[in-house]
Design an enzyme around this catalytic site. Structure first.
Site, PDB file in Angstrom:
ATOM      1  N   GLU A 324       0.830  -1.203   0.000  1.00 37.74           N
ATOM      2  CA  GLU A 324       0.000   0.000   0.000  1.00 37.74           C
ATOM      3  C   GLU A 324       0.865   1.254   0.000  1.00 37.74           C
ATOM      4  O   GLU A 324       0.441   2.308  -0.464  1.00 37.74           O
ATOM      5  CB  GLU A 324      -0.944   0.000   1.206  1.00 37.74           C
ATOM      6  CG  GLU A 324      -2.058   1.024   1.089  1.00 37.74           C
ATOM      7  CD  GLU A 324      -3.158   0.822   2.102  1.00 37.74           C
ATOM      8  OE1 GLU A 324      -4.255   0.373   1.721  1.00 37.74           O
ATOM      9  OE2 GLU A 324      -2.922   1.118   3.298  1.00 37.74           O
ATOM     10  N   HIS A 355       5.014 -27.533   3.632  1.00 39.99           N
ATOM     11  CA  HIS A 355       4.088 -28.556   3.163  1.00 39.99           C
ATOM     12  C   HIS A 355       3.107 -27.994   2.140  1.00 39.99           C
ATOM     13  O   HIS A 355       2.090 -28.633   1.839  1.00 39.99           O
ATOM     14  CB  HIS A 355       3.325 -29.144   4.351  1.00 39.99           C
ATOM     15  CG  HIS A 355       4.222 -29.799   5.355  1.00 39.99           C
ATOM     16  ND1 HIS A 355       4.640 -31.105   5.237  1.00 39.99           N
ATOM     17  CD2 HIS A 355       4.816 -29.311   6.476  1.00 39.99           C
ATOM     18  CE1 HIS A 355       5.430 -31.409   6.261  1.00 39.99           C
ATOM     19  NE2 HIS A 355       5.562 -30.332   7.020  1.00 39.99           N
ATOM     20  N   LYS A 473     -12.883   2.230  -3.366  1.00 39.56           N
ATOM     21  CA  LYS A 473     -14.027   2.435  -2.481  1.00 39.56           C
ATOM     22  C   LYS A 473     -15.137   3.212  -3.198  1.00 39.56           C
ATOM     23  O   LYS A 473     -16.327   2.918  -3.033  1.00 39.56           O
ATOM     24  CB  LYS A 473     -13.590   3.185  -1.223  1.00 39.56           C
ATOM     25  CG  LYS A 473     -12.673   2.395  -0.310  1.00 39.56           C
ATOM     26  CD  LYS A 473     -12.248   3.256   0.876  1.00 39.56           C
ATOM     27  CE  LYS A 473     -11.271   2.530   1.776  1.00 39.56           C
ATOM     28  NZ  LYS A 473     -10.812   3.382   2.898  1.00 39.56           N
TER      29      LYS A 473
END
Length: 501
Positions: A324, A355, A473
């Site tokens: 960001e 894994h 937004k």
């Protein structure tokens, strides 16, 4: 992409109060680092660094100074010690003296925030909770809610009692739609329980909610009483705010003393960043090596691989902090940039990653660089000697696996059988703590903050704004209006999905 070929490395390490930064497997000499610094650091670097550390660095796009560093020094929320409002609230909650509307002590705290108001406090609370100063018999349990879909509320609300639950609304702007979607639902949950008892919203505001924000006017307008408000400066960016009042949930989890120790560790890293020479300066080395890998080796991603479960939230935290801040293609003067800047930051808990994605790291096609994070020793007096011995052996197992995979990524293992061939050639760094403490935790987080700042200066970025987030937004609000029946059209795919809702 340039394939890195490694010879036997030098032992290149820098230490600070129990934190060791080992950059041996970057295969760069101190002279090469100093030469690269001379080439890439801007002429105004020292001036900019001094400004950051004194709280006078300018964030030009938002027309404000950058002062998060001051929140661990002279502008700390604890600058008045135990007499500070922050400390009084924490001690009242942790001592069982904060009572709900029906007279019962608060037992559960739910931190509602998103981004920097969630990731930093969540990471620190998880990492440091074993150091909690439990000087009282009363215990409070802290939960974290951030997802706008309510998924975390589904998990938290059933295990909480409305009469003994308090909500921390952590939002710099006190208007983030993600946060208030959760707050509005929490309010309905509380009022549904309160109304049969003859209680109402005023009781909720007085006894069951604390606001933490840079916007006192919005907290007033929402109805949060002044004694239940903690305000921090607008000049502290959200993703740099865990040191401020946004860290309230850290202190309610671990205690005021632990929170203060975390601040002190960060402050010591600030001093180190200010004074250590470039080839001994941990944030500077991290920054310059990162730029070198991005530009000279053309590696576009950085994996964060912690080998201690207490750091398992670190990859998510650093992903926001870095991407960001420096994920931009425009300069601080708003000019287009046509070269690489911040890397893709990703990662996961190392023992689990072995894994999962380590297969790709060892034998996949793509080049990467990585930061391993390791704790060498761990003791916990809550357990018997017998159990402590078993736990210490597990810690050694984690150390062995970390060092082994780090070597294999660097040097590989040659074989004529393809399935047994490991190419190697991946440059990595190691941040090793002798022990995890609140101080060493604060230091390591501050080091990453300064690294990102230095890289932003090198690339000519403003690391303290996020216009891409804001635009997203705005687009989402238009889509939300369409979901509520407004006649808005976007594209055939989006319109088709909206019709299904």
């Amino acid at each position: 992409m340039q394939q890195v070929e490694f010879d036997d490395p030098l032992c290149s390490q820098t230490t600070l109060n129990g934190l060791v930064y080992d950059w041996s497997y970057q295969f760069l000499t101190p002279d090469e680092i100093k030469s690269f610094a001379k080439k890439r650091l801007p002429v105004h670097f020292k001036q900019a660094r001094d400004a950051l550390l004194t709280g006078t660095y300018s964030n030009p796009s938002e027309n404000r100074e950058v002062t998060h560093v001051l929140s661990r020094s002279r502008h700390s929320v604890l600058r008045e010690g135990d007499k500070s409002k922050f400390a009084k609230i924490v001690r009242k909650l942790r001592s069982g003296k904060w009572l709900g509307a029906t007279g019962k002590p608060i037992t559960d705290i739910v931190n509602i925030g998103v981004g920097g108001s969630d990731l930093g406090p969540l990471m620190a609370s998880f990492a440091l909770r074993e150091f909690a100063t439990d000087i009282h018999e009363h215990h409070v349990y802290t939960h974290f809610v951030s997802s706008m879909d309510g998924g975390q509320l589904y998990a938290v609300l059933p295990i909480c009692d409305p009469e003994t639950t308090l909500f921390i609304v952590a939002s710099k702007s006190f208007g983030t739609i993600d946060t208030f979607a959760n707050v509005d639902t929490a309010r309905e949950w509380m009022l549904e329980a309160f109304e049969p008892l003859g209680l109402d919203a005023s009781d909720w505001f007085e006894h069951h909610i604390i606001g933490v924000s840079a916007n006192a006017k919005k907290m007033d307008a929402y109805g949060i009483p002044a004694p239940n408000q903690l305000v921090f400066p607008e000049s502290i960016g959200g993703r740099f705010s865990l040191w401020s009042a946004i860290g309230l949930s850290i202190a309610t989890t671990c205690g005021v003393q632990v929170f203060q120790q975390m601040l002190e560790g960060a402050r010591l890293m600030d001093e180190h960043f200010a004074s250590a020479p470039v080839d001994e300066n941990i944030p500077m080395l991290m920054a310059l090596i990162g730029v070198y890998n991005r530009e000279e080796r053309e590696i576009n991603n950085l994996a964060i691989l912690p080998y201690d479960g207490r750091f398992r939230m670190l990859p998510s935290y650093l992903q926001q902090l870095d991407m960001e801040s420096n994920g931009k293609q425009f300069s601080y003067t708003n000019q287009t940039i046509d070269r690489p800047t911040g890397p893709i930051v990703w990662g996961g808990f190392g023992p689990n990653g072995q894994h999962a994605f380590f297969q790709h790291l060892h034998q996949g096609y793509d080049q990467f660089t990585a930061d391993f994070v390791l704790v060498l020793h761990r003791t916990d007096k809550r357990f018997s000697k017998r159990v402590q011995t078993a736990l210490a052996e597990q810690q050694r197992l984690a150390v062995a696996n970390c060092l082994a995979h780090r070597r294999l990524m660097a040097f590989g293992s040659q074989s004529d059988t393809p399935s047994e061939h490991y190419p190697g050639g991946h440059p990595t760094s190691l941040l090793a703590l002798r022990e995890l403490t609140p101080e060493s935790f604060g230091a390591i987080v501050a080091a990453y903050e300064h690294k990102i700042f230095v890289q932003g200066l090198i690339w000519g970025l403003n690391s303290f704004d996020q216009p891409g987030v804001e635009q997203g937004k705005k687009v989402a609000l238009d889509t939300f209006r369409a979901l509520h029946g407004e006649s808005l059209s976007f594209d055939p795919s989006t319109d088709a999905i909206i019709k299904m809702v």
